[in-house]
Design an enzyme around this catalytic site. Structure first.
Site, PDB file in Angstrom:
ATOM      1  N   LYS A 118       0.719  -1.213  -0.097  1.00 51.82           N
ATOM      2  CA  LYS A 118      -0.011   0.085   0.025  1.00 51.82           C
ATOM      3  C   LYS A 118       0.919   1.158   0.077  1.00 51.82           C
ATOM      4  CE  LYS A 118      -4.308  -1.672   2.216  1.00 51.82           C
ATOM      5  NZ  LYS A 118      -5.145  -1.578   3.052  1.00 51.82           N
ATOM      6  N   ASP A 160      -9.896   2.846   2.579  1.00 50.07           N
ATOM      7  CA  ASP A 160     -10.258   2.291   3.802  1.00 50.07           C
ATOM      8  C   ASP A 160     -10.728   3.095   4.758  1.00 50.07           C
ATOM      9  OD1 ASP A 160      -9.009  -0.301   2.851  1.00 50.07           O
ATOM     10  OD2 ASP A 160      -6.913   0.626   3.300  1.00 50.07           O
TER      11      ASP A 160
END
Ligand code: ATR
Length: 284
Positions: free
Chosen positions: A70, A106
Site C-alpha cells: 500500500k 479504507d
C-alpha cells in the site's frame, strides 16, 4: 461473458489467495450489469514497479492494492490524492486519461460503515484502539470528518507519533492514552464511538478482546475491523454492555464499494457485496 471489450480491474498484494474482494467486486459488477471483471494477482515486493507498469501497458481500468504494497506503490503513480497522501497508503488506483492516480478508501469504508448506525460523526468522541496501518486510514478520515479522536495503542510511542502527525497534517487535535484498563475506562465513559483497529480477536485467537463488557456502556457504538470471525469477542462483550455494534465486514464492503464507485462511477448494492463476501469467507 468476458469479451474483447471487458474492462479489467486487479488486486495486487501478497498474499491474495484468501481475499474476498474478487467475489465481492464481481458480484457487484454482475448486478450492475457492467462489463468489468476483477482478478487478484500475487505480486512479490520486488515486482511492484513492474506490476504498475503492467497496469499501464495493458490499459487496465484500475486496481486495489493490499498488504504489503500500500505504501510502496505510491512512488510509481502519477498522482496521489490528498487523504491517501496523509495516510501514507494507497488501496485504490484509477486511470485518469493516461495517468494512474492513487486513492485510499479504507478510512471511507470505516466512515460509511459507522454512518449506517450513526447519523453524523462530526463532534462525536471516538476512541481508536491501535496505531498500525488500518488505524492510520481510520484516524485521518474520522478526524477530517470532524470526529474528536483519542488513540490508544499497546506501543504508546506509536500512538503518540500518530496523534502528533494528525495534528501536524490536519490542524485538528488528537489525543492519546495508554492501552491500560484504568485509563481506557475513563476515556470510554466519555466516548461515543469505540473502534478496534488491532488484530486482537482475529482467528485463531477468537477468545481475545482488549475490553470486556464492564468497560463499556449502552450509549456506545462499537466497531471492530476484524471480520474473521464476523462477531468478535469484543462485539459480543459490547452487546452485553448494551452497546450498538458494527461488524468488520461493514468496513470491508464499504471500502470495496467506494473503490468500485471510483472505477465505474456507479453505486453498488452494499447488501449484494456483503452477501458475496460472506459466502466467499464460508468457502475458505
Ligand atoms: P494493520 O495494517 O492491520 O493495522 P499493523 O500495522 O501491524 O497491522 O498494526 C497492528 C496493530 O495491532 C498495532 O496497533 C498493534 O499494536 P503495536 O503497535 O503495539 O504492535 C496492534 N496489536 C497487535 N496485537 C496486539 C495485542 N496482542 N495487543 C494489543 N495490540 C495489538
Amino acid at each position: 461473458m468476458i469479451s474483447g471489450e471487458t474492462k479489467v480491474v486487479t488486486l495486487m498484494g501478497d498474499p491474495v489467495e484468501h481475499s474476498v474482494s474478487p467475489a465481492m467486486q464481481n458480484a457487484a459488477f454482475e448486478e450492475l450489469g457492467i462489463d468489468y471483471v476483477y482478478v487478484a494477482f500475487k505480486v512479490p515486493q520486488e515486482s511492484v514497479k513492474e506490476a504498475i507498469e503492467g497496469i499501464r501497458a495493458l490499459g487496465l481500468e484500475g486496481a486495489n492494492v493490499t498488504i504489503p504494497h500500500k505504501s510502496a506503490v505510491m512512488k510509481h503513480l502519477d498522482g496521489v490524492d490528498d487523504i491517501a497522501r496523509k495516510i501514507g497508503a494507497v488501496n485504490t488506483i484509477k486511470r485518469d486519461d493516461g495517468d494512474l492516480v492513487g486513492l485510499n478508501t479504507d478510512g471511507m469504508g470505516a466512515l460509511r460503515a459507522l454512518e449506517e448506525e450513526i447519523e453524523e460523526v462530526e463532534e462525536k468522541k471516538v476512541t481508536l484502539l491501535g496505531a498500525g496501518g488500518a488505524a492510520r486510514a481510520i484516524a485521518f478520515t474520522l478526524v477530517e470528518a470532524g470526529g474528536e479522536l483519542t488513540i490508544s495503542n499497546r506501543t504508546e510511542s506509536k500512538a503518540k507519533a500518530l496523534a502528533e502527525e494528525i495534528e501536524e497534517k490536519t490542524g485538528q487535535e488528537a489525543d492519546q492514552i495508554p492501552l491500560k484498563k484504568d485509563e481506557l475506562v475513563g476515556a470510554i465513559n466519555e466516548t461515543d464511538i469505540l473502534i478496534n483497529s488491532t488484530s486482537v480477536g482475529m482467528h485463531p485467537n477468537e477468545d481475545e478482546t482488549l475490553l470486556r463488557a464492564d468497560s463499556m456502556h449502552p450509549d456506545l457504538t462499537v466497531m471492530d475491523i476484524v471480520y474473521n470471525p464476523l462477531r468478535t469477542k469484543l462485539l459480543k462483550e459490547a452487546e452485553k454492555a448494551g452497546a450498538d455494534t458494527i461488524e468488520g465486514l461493514g468496513m470491508l464492503v464499504h471500502q470495496g464499494a467506494a473503490s468500485l464507485e471510483i472505477w465505474t462511477g456507479k453505486r453498488a448494492s452494499i447488501e449484494t457485496m456483503k452477501k458475496a463476501a460472506r459466502k466467499a469467507m464460508e468457502g475458505k
